[in-house]
Design an enzyme around this catalytic site. Structure first.
Site, PDB file in Angstrom:
ATOM      1  N   HIS A 144       0.833  -1.203   0.000  1.00 26.00           N
ATOM      2  CA  HIS A 144       0.000   0.000   0.000  1.00 26.00           C
ATOM      3  C   HIS A 144       0.868   1.254   0.000  1.00 26.00           C
ATOM      4  O   HIS A 144       0.635   2.187  -0.777  1.00 26.00           O
ATOM      5  CB  HIS A 144      -0.907  -0.024   1.240  1.00 26.00           C
ATOM      6  CG  HIS A 144      -1.740   1.195   1.428  1.00 26.00           C
ATOM      7  ND1 HIS A 144      -3.069   1.265   1.069  1.00 26.00           N
ATOM      8  CD2 HIS A 144      -1.444   2.414   1.952  1.00 26.00           C
ATOM      9  CE1 HIS A 144      -3.550   2.459   1.354  1.00 26.00           C
ATOM     10  NE2 HIS A 144      -2.577   3.177   1.897  1.00 26.00           N
ATOM     11  N   GLU A 145       1.872   1.282   0.857  1.00 26.59           N
ATOM     12  CA  GLU A 145       2.723   2.469   0.952  1.00 26.59           C
ATOM     13  C   GLU A 145       3.574   2.652  -0.306  1.00 26.59           C
ATOM     14  O   GLU A 145       3.770   3.775  -0.777  1.00 26.59           O
ATOM     15  CB  GLU A 145       3.608   2.375   2.204  1.00 26.59           C
ATOM     16  CG  GLU A 145       2.837   2.385   3.508  1.00 26.59           C
ATOM     17  CD  GLU A 145       1.910   3.584   3.628  1.00 26.59           C
ATOM     18  OE1 GLU A 145       2.316   4.707   3.267  1.00 26.59           O
ATOM     19  OE2 GLU A 145       0.757   3.396   4.073  1.00 26.59           O
ATOM     20  N   HIS A 148       1.613   4.382  -2.992  1.00 22.43           N
ATOM     21  CA  HIS A 148       1.565   5.844  -2.862  1.00 22.43           C
ATOM     22  C   HIS A 148       2.767   6.492  -3.553  1.00 22.43           C
ATOM     23  O   HIS A 148       2.637   7.515  -4.226  1.00 22.43           O
ATOM     24  CB  HIS A 148       1.554   6.253  -1.388  1.00 22.43           C
ATOM     25  CG  HIS A 148       0.219   6.166  -0.719  1.00 22.43           C
ATOM     26  ND1 HIS A 148      -0.916   6.780  -1.217  1.00 22.43           N
ATOM     27  CD2 HIS A 148      -0.161   5.559   0.438  1.00 22.43           C
ATOM     28  CE1 HIS A 148      -1.936   6.550  -0.403  1.00 22.43           C
ATOM     29  NE2 HIS A 148      -1.504   5.807   0.607  1.00 22.43           N
ATOM     30  N   GLU A 202      -6.194   6.810  -1.372  1.00 24.50           N
ATOM     31  CA  GLU A 202      -6.223   5.589  -0.583  1.00 24.50           C
ATOM     32  C   GLU A 202      -6.740   4.408  -1.398  1.00 24.50           C
ATOM     33  O   GLU A 202      -6.212   3.296  -1.310  1.00 24.50           O
ATOM     34  CB  GLU A 202      -7.098   5.779   0.664  1.00 24.50           C
ATOM     35  CG  GLU A 202      -6.468   6.646   1.723  1.00 24.50           C
ATOM     36  CD  GLU A 202      -5.212   6.010   2.299  1.00 24.50           C
ATOM     37  OE1 GLU A 202      -5.322   5.135   3.166  1.00 24.50           O
ATOM     38  OE2 GLU A 202      -4.106   6.379   1.858  1.00 24.50           O
TER      39      GLU A 202
END
Length: 271
Positions: A144-145, A148, A202
């Site tokens: 997830h990070e 980003h 997100e």
């Protein structure tokens, strides 16, 4: 000399703003189909340089507090997982596997993790220990990070904040004012540690994260169990680093749907 700068500044600013404001597609769609153009008003190189400096400051501060990479086994575990994830970033952008990826573990009770521009990452022991994360769940967090960073969400958010003060920002850059670099570092810190991400950002990171995990051989369904654990620690709401915008129920559904879509990738990676 001042009068000459004053007469030239409007034309220089207009030209610089025209060049600086651009619409880009930072990543390929991947199997999850993330496709959205982004408006950028600051260069990727500037944000990456500012992020690198901010990251070193964070490491130095943690080191002074004896809070950096204290447990060798945990550091090795996290780095092993990240090392499996990063080669698959090439699915989304061809340059990413060659980034200077780095991950460190901060000793802190916070439920936190992040990835700066250019691949500078951290995960906090509170997240691993308090939630008793499995390797699959750590992969969900870091995927997830990483997403980003691949989507350059920090750069996009900084660009949006610049829109209201573009004259000052560009003027400083044109005239070589040293404070501009410091201000950009401050912006990087703000969007990384203080402000929650938008629902759009997100959702993109969720979807790309499950694909990265699946391609690396980690069960993408772990993103759903991770979210359940986060909810129990946050009175039903996510912590700031994961944003309060998407509702728990809608996020769970979306994660489950996209984890299902990438299951064939996971199964192929496990063969």
């Amino acid at each position: 000399m001042k009068s000459m700068y004053a007469s030239l500044l409007p034309a220089v600013l207009a030209a610089t703003i025209t060049v600086a404001c651009q619409t880009v597609q930072t990543t390929q769609a991947g199997a999850v189909g993330v496709q959205r153009s982004q408006m950028m008003m600051v260069s990727a190189q500037e944000v990456e340089q500012a992020s690198g400096k901010q990251y070193q400051e964070m490491l130095n501060e943690a080191r002074k507090k004896n809070a950096l990479n204290r447990d060798a086994a945990t550091v090795q575990r996290v780095r092993r997982i990240v090392a499996r994830l990063t080669p698959h970033t090439g699915v989304f952008r061809s340059d990413a596997p060659a980034w200077k990826w780095e991950v460190n573990v901060f000793s802190s009770d916070e439920l936190n993790a992040w990835c700066m521009a250019g691949g500078k990452m951290a995960i906090y022991t509170g997240l691993i220990d308090r939630l008793k994360l499995s390797d699959d769940e750590i992969a969900a967090v870091m995927g997830h990070e990483i997403a980003h960073a691949l989507r350059e969400h920090a750069r996009e958010r900084i660009s949006k904040s610049m829109a209201t003060g573009i004259g000052l920002s560009v003027a400083g850059a044109v005239l070589g004012v040293g404070q501009v670099g410091q201000d950009l570092m401050g912006k990087v810190a703000q969007v990384t540690f203080e402000l929650p991400n938008s629902r759009e950002h997100e959702t993109e990171a969720d979807r790309m994260g499950v694909e990265l995990a699946a391609r690396a051989g980690y069960d993408p369904r772990a993103a759903v169990t991770l979210w359940d654990k986060m909810a129990t620690q946050s009175s039903g709401a996510p912590p700031q680093w994961l944003s309060t915008h998407p509702s728990h129920a809608s996020r769970q559904r979306d994660l489950a749907d996209y984890a299902s879509k990438v299951m064939p990738l996971y199964q192929a990676a496990r063969r």
